[in-house]
Design a protein around this motif. Structure first.
Motif, PDB file in Angstrom:
ATOM      1  N   ASP A  53       0.777  -1.131  -0.127  1.00 47.68           N
ATOM      2  CA  ASP A  53      -0.350   0.193   0.027  1.00 47.68           C
ATOM      3  C   ASP A  53       0.646   1.523  -0.245  1.00 47.68           C
ATOM      4  O   ASP A  53       0.345   2.264  -0.917  1.00 47.68           O
ATOM      5  CB  ASP A  53      -0.576   0.004   1.072  1.00 47.68           C
ATOM      6  CG  ASP A  53      -1.767  -0.639   0.697  1.00 47.68           C
ATOM      7  OD1 ASP A  53      -2.461  -1.467  -0.015  1.00 47.68           O
ATOM      8  OD2 ASP A  53      -2.498  -1.472   2.136  1.00 47.68           O
ATOM      9  N   LEU A  55       4.126   1.866  -0.845  1.00 48.42           N
ATOM     10  CA  LEU A  55       4.088   1.706  -2.627  1.00 48.42           C
ATOM     11  C   LEU A  55       3.975   2.072  -3.458  1.00 48.42           C
ATOM     12  O   LEU A  55       3.867   2.348  -4.019  1.00 48.42           O
ATOM     13  CB  LEU A  55       5.091  -0.039  -2.940  1.00 48.42           C
ATOM     14  CG  LEU A  55       6.519   0.283  -2.479  1.00 48.42           C
ATOM     15  CD1 LEU A  55       6.675  -1.396  -2.720  1.00 48.42           C
ATOM     16  CD2 LEU A  55       7.456   1.118  -2.465  1.00 48.42           C
ATOM     17  N   ARG A  56       2.363   1.391  -3.227  1.00 50.22           N
ATOM     18  CA  ARG A  56       1.405   1.960  -4.893  1.00 50.22           C
ATOM     19  C   ARG A  56       0.213   3.079  -4.330  1.00 50.22           C
ATOM     20  O   ARG A  56       1.060   4.634  -4.918  1.00 50.22           O
ATOM     21  CB  ARG A  56       0.179   1.657  -4.017  1.00 50.22           C
ATOM     22  CG  ARG A  56      -0.950   2.061  -5.543  1.00 50.22           C
ATOM     23  CD  ARG A  56      -2.524   0.370  -4.830  1.00 50.22           C
ATOM     24  NE  ARG A  56      -2.482  -0.102  -3.611  1.00 50.22           N
ATOM     25  CZ  ARG A  56      -1.773  -1.793  -3.711  1.00 50.22           C
ATOM     26  NH1 ARG A  56      -1.321  -2.017  -4.677  1.00 50.22           N
ATOM     27  NH2 ARG A  56      -2.616  -2.547  -2.294  1.00 50.22           N
ATOM     28  N   LEU A  58       2.877   5.537  -3.149  1.00 50.37           N
ATOM     29  CA  LEU A  58       4.097   6.725  -3.806  1.00 50.37           C
ATOM     30  C   LEU A  58       4.521   6.572  -5.175  1.00 50.37           C
ATOM     31  O   LEU A  58       4.326   7.853  -5.359  1.00 50.37           O
ATOM     32  CB  LEU A  58       5.608   6.185  -3.162  1.00 50.37           C
ATOM     33  CG  LEU A  58       5.814   6.270  -1.521  1.00 50.37           C
ATOM     34  CD1 LEU A  58       6.741   5.292  -0.869  1.00 50.37           C
ATOM     35  CD2 LEU A  58       6.063   7.794  -1.022  1.00 50.37           C
ATOM     36  N   THR A  59       4.048   6.079  -5.852  1.00 47.01           N
ATOM     37  CA  THR A  59       3.960   5.671  -7.554  1.00 47.01           C
ATOM     38  C   THR A  59       3.085   6.825  -7.721  1.00 47.01           C
ATOM     39  O   THR A  59       2.863   7.545  -9.089  1.00 47.01           O
ATOM     40  CB  THR A  59       3.345   4.353  -7.825  1.00 47.01           C
ATOM     41  OG1 THR A  59       2.456   4.380  -7.248  1.00 47.01           O
ATOM     42  CG2 THR A  59       4.330   3.564  -7.649  1.00 47.01           C
ATOM     43  N   LEU A  60       1.583   7.373  -6.964  1.00 48.02           N
ATOM     44  CA  LEU A  60       0.790   8.377  -7.373  1.00 48.02           C
ATOM     45  C   LEU A  60       1.485   9.667  -7.531  1.00 48.02           C
ATOM     46  O   LEU A  60       1.419  10.736  -7.922  1.00 48.02           O
ATOM     47  CB  LEU A  60      -0.504   7.923  -6.547  1.00 48.02           C
ATOM     48  CG  LEU A  60      -1.050   6.886  -6.759  1.00 48.02           C
ATOM     49  CD1 LEU A  60      -2.275   6.552  -5.949  1.00 48.02           C
ATOM     50  CD2 LEU A  60      -1.314   6.739  -8.851  1.00 48.02           C
ATOM     51  N   ARG A  62       3.764  13.326  -7.764  1.00 52.10           N
ATOM     52  CA  ARG A  62       4.093  13.484  -8.823  1.00 52.10           C
ATOM     53  C   ARG A  62       5.590  14.728  -8.474  1.00 52.10           C
ATOM     54  O   ARG A  62       5.809  15.175  -7.285  1.00 52.10           O
ATOM     55  CB  ARG A  62       3.094  14.808  -9.563  1.00 52.10           C
ATOM     56  CG  ARG A  62       1.931  13.624  -9.747  1.00 52.10           C
ATOM     57  CD  ARG A  62       2.568  12.796 -10.848  1.00 52.10           C
ATOM     58  NE  ARG A  62       1.162  11.835 -11.632  1.00 52.10           N
ATOM     59  CZ  ARG A  62       1.453  11.211 -11.615  1.00 52.10           C
ATOM     60  NH1 ARG A  62       2.322   9.574 -11.041  1.00 52.10           N
ATOM     61  NH2 ARG A  62       0.707  10.342 -11.904  1.00 52.10           N
TER      62      ARG A  62
END
Length: 68
Positions: A53, A55-56, A58-60, A62
């Motif tokens: 969760d 990592l998910r 963090l990938t969002l 910008r």
């Protein structure tokens, strides 16, 4: 200090031993630190999330656009 007897499955004890060795502490110290961490998180009303969760999320993110 208070002495407590604790029964662990062999597999869990092996995991604790490996984690303690990696951290450079005794199994007793590692278990004590783990308990302290959980109690601190509860006292702070912290809501831990899974690594997946995190990592998910963090990938969002910008990149921040800096203005000079």
């Amino acid at each position: 200090m208070v002495v407590r007897s604790l029964r662990l499955p062999a597999e869990l004890d092996e995991s604790v031993a490996a984690a303690a060795e990696a951290a450079g502490v005794t199994k007793t110290a590692w278990i004590r630190q783990a308990i302290e961490i959980v109690l601190t998180m509860q006292a702070d009303d912290d809501q831990p999330i899974s690594r997946a969760d995190a990592l998910r999320a963090l990938t969002l993110l910008r990149p921040v656009r800096r203005v000079a």
